[in-house]
Design a protein around this motif. Structure first.
Motif, PDB file in Angstrom:
ATOM      1  N   SER A 111       0.800  -1.218   0.000  1.00 57.37           N
ATOM      2  CA  SER A 111       0.000   0.000   0.000  1.00 57.37           C
ATOM      3  C   SER A 111       0.838   1.276   0.000  1.00 57.37           C
ATOM      4  CB  SER A 111      -0.904  -0.015   1.240  1.00 57.37           C
ATOM      5  OG  SER A 111      -1.808   1.036   1.226  1.00 57.37           O
ATOM      6  N   PHE A 112       2.036   1.215   0.545  1.00 60.87           N
ATOM      7  CA  PHE A 112       2.829   2.426   0.778  1.00 60.87           C
ATOM      8  C   PHE A 112       4.025   2.495  -0.153  1.00 60.87           C
ATOM      9  CE2 PHE A 112       6.163   4.834   2.891  1.00 60.87           C
ATOM     10  CZ  PHE A 112       5.496   5.957   3.298  1.00 60.87           C
ATOM     11  N   PRO A 113       4.188   3.621  -0.838  1.00 58.39           N
ATOM     12  CA  PRO A 113       3.292   4.747  -1.057  1.00 58.39           C
ATOM     13  C   PRO A 113       2.385   4.502  -2.258  1.00 58.39           C
ATOM     14  CG  PRO A 113       5.450   5.262  -1.963  1.00 58.39           C
ATOM     15  CD  PRO A 113       5.540   3.878  -1.365  1.00 58.39           C
ATOM     16  N   SER A 114       1.465   5.387  -2.503  1.00 54.03           N
ATOM     17  CA  SER A 114       0.526   5.259  -3.616  1.00 54.03           C
ATOM     18  C   SER A 114       1.194   5.621  -4.940  1.00 54.03           C
ATOM     19  CB  SER A 114      -0.677   6.175  -3.387  1.00 54.03           C
ATOM     20  OG  SER A 114      -1.441   6.287  -4.577  1.00 54.03           O
ATOM     21  N   GLY A 115       1.284   4.640  -5.827  1.00 52.41           N
ATOM     22  CA  GLY A 115       1.855   4.882  -7.146  1.00 52.41           C
ATOM     23  C   GLY A 115       0.960   5.766  -8.003  1.00 52.41           C
ATOM     24  N   HIS A 116      -0.364   5.599  -7.881  1.00 54.49           N
ATOM     25  CA  HIS A 116      -1.297   6.442  -8.638  1.00 54.49           C
ATOM     26  C   HIS A 116      -1.094   7.915  -8.272  1.00 54.49           C
ATOM     27  CE1 HIS A 116      -3.417   2.694  -9.468  1.00 54.49           C
ATOM     28  NE2 HIS A 116      -4.256   3.325 -10.262  1.00 54.49           N
ATOM     29  N   SER A 117      -1.016   8.189  -6.980  1.00 56.40           N
ATOM     30  CA  SER A 117      -0.846   9.564  -6.509  1.00 56.40           C
ATOM     31  C   SER A 117       0.513  10.122  -6.924  1.00 56.40           C
ATOM     32  CB  SER A 117      -0.977   9.628  -4.988  1.00 56.40           C
ATOM     33  OG  SER A 117      -2.226   9.128  -4.599  1.00 56.40           O
ATOM     34  N   ALA A 118       1.527   9.277  -6.871  1.00 61.17           N
ATOM     35  CA  ALA A 118       2.876   9.711  -7.247  1.00 61.17           C
ATOM     36  C   ALA A 118       2.940  10.086  -8.725  1.00 61.17           C
ATOM     37  CB  ALA A 118       3.883   8.603  -6.933  1.00 61.17           C
ATOM     38  N   SER A 119       2.408   9.247  -9.577  1.00 60.31           N
ATOM     39  CA  SER A 119       2.436   9.523 -11.021  1.00 60.31           C
ATOM     40  C   SER A 119       1.622  10.766 -11.364  1.00 60.31           C
ATOM     41  CB  SER A 119       1.891   8.326 -11.799  1.00 60.31           C
ATOM     42  OG  SER A 119       2.747   7.229 -11.649  1.00 60.31           O
ATOM     43  N   ALA A 120       0.462  10.891 -10.736  1.00 65.31           N
ATOM     44  CA  ALA A 120      -0.402  12.047 -10.998  1.00 65.31           C
ATOM     45  C   ALA A 120       0.300  13.346 -10.611  1.00 65.31           C
ATOM     46  CB  ALA A 120      -1.722  11.898 -10.241  1.00 65.31           C
ATOM     47  N   ALA A 121       0.901  13.372  -9.443  1.00 64.46           N
ATOM     48  CA  ALA A 121       1.598  14.582  -8.987  1.00 64.46           C
ATOM     49  C   ALA A 121       2.823  14.864  -9.851  1.00 64.46           C
ATOM     50  CB  ALA A 121       1.996  14.437  -7.517  1.00 64.46           C
ATOM     51  N   ALA A 122       3.555  13.826 -10.220  1.00 66.21           N
ATOM     52  CA  ALA A 122       4.752  14.014 -11.052  1.00 66.21           C
ATOM     53  C   ALA A 122       4.391  14.691 -12.371  1.00 66.21           C
ATOM     54  CB  ALA A 122       5.428  12.667 -11.309  1.00 66.21           C
ATOM     55  N   PHE A 123       3.363  14.185 -13.022  1.00 65.20           N
ATOM     56  CA  PHE A 123       2.954  14.747 -14.306  1.00 65.20           C
ATOM     57  C   PHE A 123       2.454  16.183 -14.133  1.00 65.20           C
ATOM     58  CE2 PHE A 123       0.108  15.498 -17.884  1.00 65.20           C
ATOM     59  CZ  PHE A 123       0.902  15.099 -18.951  1.00 65.20           C
ATOM     60  N   ALA A 124       1.601  16.393 -13.158  1.00 65.21           N
ATOM     61  CA  ALA A 124       1.017  17.720 -12.950  1.00 65.21           C
ATOM     62  C   ALA A 124       2.093  18.768 -12.668  1.00 65.21           C
ATOM     63  CB  ALA A 124       0.007  17.681 -11.805  1.00 65.21           C
ATOM     64  N   VAL A 160      -1.170   8.058   0.153  1.00 61.51           N
ATOM     65  CA  VAL A 160      -1.452   9.028  -0.901  1.00 61.51           C
ATOM     66  C   VAL A 160      -0.597  10.284  -0.702  1.00 61.51           C
ATOM     67  CG1 VAL A 160      -3.275  10.584  -1.695  1.00 61.51           C
ATOM     68  CG2 VAL A 160      -3.745   8.154  -1.406  1.00 61.51           C
ATOM     69  N   LEU A 161      -0.498  10.747   0.530  1.00 59.43           N
ATOM     70  CA  LEU A 161       0.276  11.953   0.822  1.00 59.43           C
ATOM     71  C   LEU A 161       1.756  11.751   0.483  1.00 59.43           C
ATOM     72  CD1 LEU A 161       0.303  14.820   2.000  1.00 59.43           C
ATOM     73  CD2 LEU A 161       0.654  13.796   4.236  1.00 59.43           C
ATOM     74  N   VAL A 162       2.310  10.633   0.897  1.00 58.42           N
ATOM     75  CA  VAL A 162       3.729  10.371   0.606  1.00 58.42           C
ATOM     76  C   VAL A 162       3.926  10.150  -0.890  1.00 58.42           C
ATOM     77  CG1 VAL A 162       5.658   8.775   0.988  1.00 58.42           C
ATOM     78  CG2 VAL A 162       4.277   9.568   2.924  1.00 58.42           C
ATOM     79  N   GLY A 163       3.014   9.407  -1.519  1.00 56.07           N
ATOM     80  CA  GLY A 163       3.117   9.202  -2.961  1.00 56.07           C
ATOM     81  C   GLY A 163       3.096  10.519  -3.724  1.00 56.07           C
ATOM     82  N   ALA A 164       2.168  11.393  -3.371  1.00 59.26           N
ATOM     83  CA  ALA A 164       2.067  12.693  -4.040  1.00 59.26           C
ATOM     84  C   ALA A 164       3.313  13.540  -3.797  1.00 59.26           C
ATOM     85  CB  ALA A 164       0.814  13.428  -3.581  1.00 59.26           C
ATOM     86  N   THR A 165       3.861  13.461  -2.604  1.00 61.82           N
ATOM     87  CA  THR A 165       5.074  14.227  -2.293  1.00 61.82           C
ATOM     88  C   THR A 165       6.257  13.734  -3.124  1.00 61.82           C
ATOM     89  OG1 THR A 165       4.278  14.656  -0.050  1.00 61.82           O
ATOM     90  CG2 THR A 165       6.647  14.909  -0.436  1.00 61.82           C
ATOM     91  N   VAL A 166       6.438  12.426  -3.185  1.00 68.97           N
ATOM     92  CA  VAL A 166       7.525  11.859  -3.999  1.00 68.97           C
ATOM     93  C   VAL A 166       7.325  12.236  -5.462  1.00 68.97           C
ATOM     94  CG1 VAL A 166       8.544   9.692  -4.837  1.00 68.97           C
ATOM     95  CG2 VAL A 166       8.027   9.965  -2.401  1.00 68.97           C
ATOM     96  N   GLY A 167       6.086  12.103  -5.946  1.00 71.71           N
ATOM     97  CA  GLY A 167       5.797  12.456  -7.329  1.00 71.71           C
ATOM     98  C   GLY A 167       6.076  13.915  -7.629  1.00 71.71           C
ATOM     99  N   ALA A 168       5.681  14.797  -6.721  1.00 77.98           N
ATOM    100  CA  ALA A 168       5.922  16.228  -6.919  1.00 77.98           C
ATOM    101  C   ALA A 168       7.420  16.526  -6.990  1.00 77.98           C
ATOM    102  CB  ALA A 168       5.260  17.039  -5.808  1.00 77.98           C
TER     103      ALA A 168
END
Length: 187
Positions: A111-124, A160-168
């Motif tokens: 579950s940790f971290p969220s790949g969906h959230s990471a990819s979304a934040a990275a692209f954005a 989700v929070l950690v995934g988004a942070t890594v992605g960003a």
């Protein structure tokens, strides 16, 4: 597990339960579809392709930066991060009260971290550096994808929070490297 980590895990479960208890049946189908559609970074591949085809040289540079960020983020999150953080089990949706009508297929990975959230934040973040007019819409889209992962019960909020942070962070790095390679034209 230390007291601090136990306390954070308890907050995480409490927030997960709060989302599970939301009485928002009108969101069930749309957020399920968003969560499923985001598998394999489909939204970002589609937007990146459109930018490359229709966005001129600036759109192509944005697409390269965004898709590079997605690729690098996916590689890091879905391989070493998920494996070295001690595979966190996925939430027990039924035990924690997520209504079945919200459910999507439960991934087999940790579950940790969220790949969906990471990819979304990275692209954005990466594309937003090249095309500021898309910054807000892409960040809203990335946030909806991230929220959908908790709403459908497949991730805890901290995943989700950690995934988004890594992605960003990867998005920012990809944009900086791309901007160094292709500086914006002088106006």
């Amino acid at each position: 597990m230390t007291d601090s980590l136990r306390r954070l895990a308890a907050y995480d479960r409490a927030l997960y339960r709060t989302v599970a208890r939301l009485s928002t049946p009108l969101l069930d189908e749309p957020l399920r579809r968003v969560s499923d559609f985001a598998n394999f970074s489909k939204p970002w591949l589609i937007v990146g392709s459109a930018l490359a085809l229709l966005g001129g040289s600036r759109g192509r540079r944005a697409a390269v930066a965004g898709l590079t960020a997605v690729g690098a983020t996916s590689l890091v999150v879905n391989q070493p991060l998920k494996k070295t953080t001690g595979v966190r089990r996925r939430p027990d949706r039924s035990g924690l009260g997520v209504p079945e009508q919200r459910w999507v297929r439960m991934p087999s990975s940790g579950s940790f971290p969220s790949g969906h959230s990471a990819s979304a934040a990275a692209f954005a973040v990466a594309v937003g550096e090249f095309l500021p007019v898309l910054r807000s819409p892409l960040r809203v889209a990335a946030s909806v994808v991230a929220f959908s992962r908790v709403y459908t019960g497949v991730h805890y909020p901290s995943d989700v929070l950690v995934g988004a942070t890594v992605g960003a962070l990867f998005g920012r790095l990809a944009a900086r490297l791309a901007l160094r390679r292709w500086p914006p034209p002088a106006e």
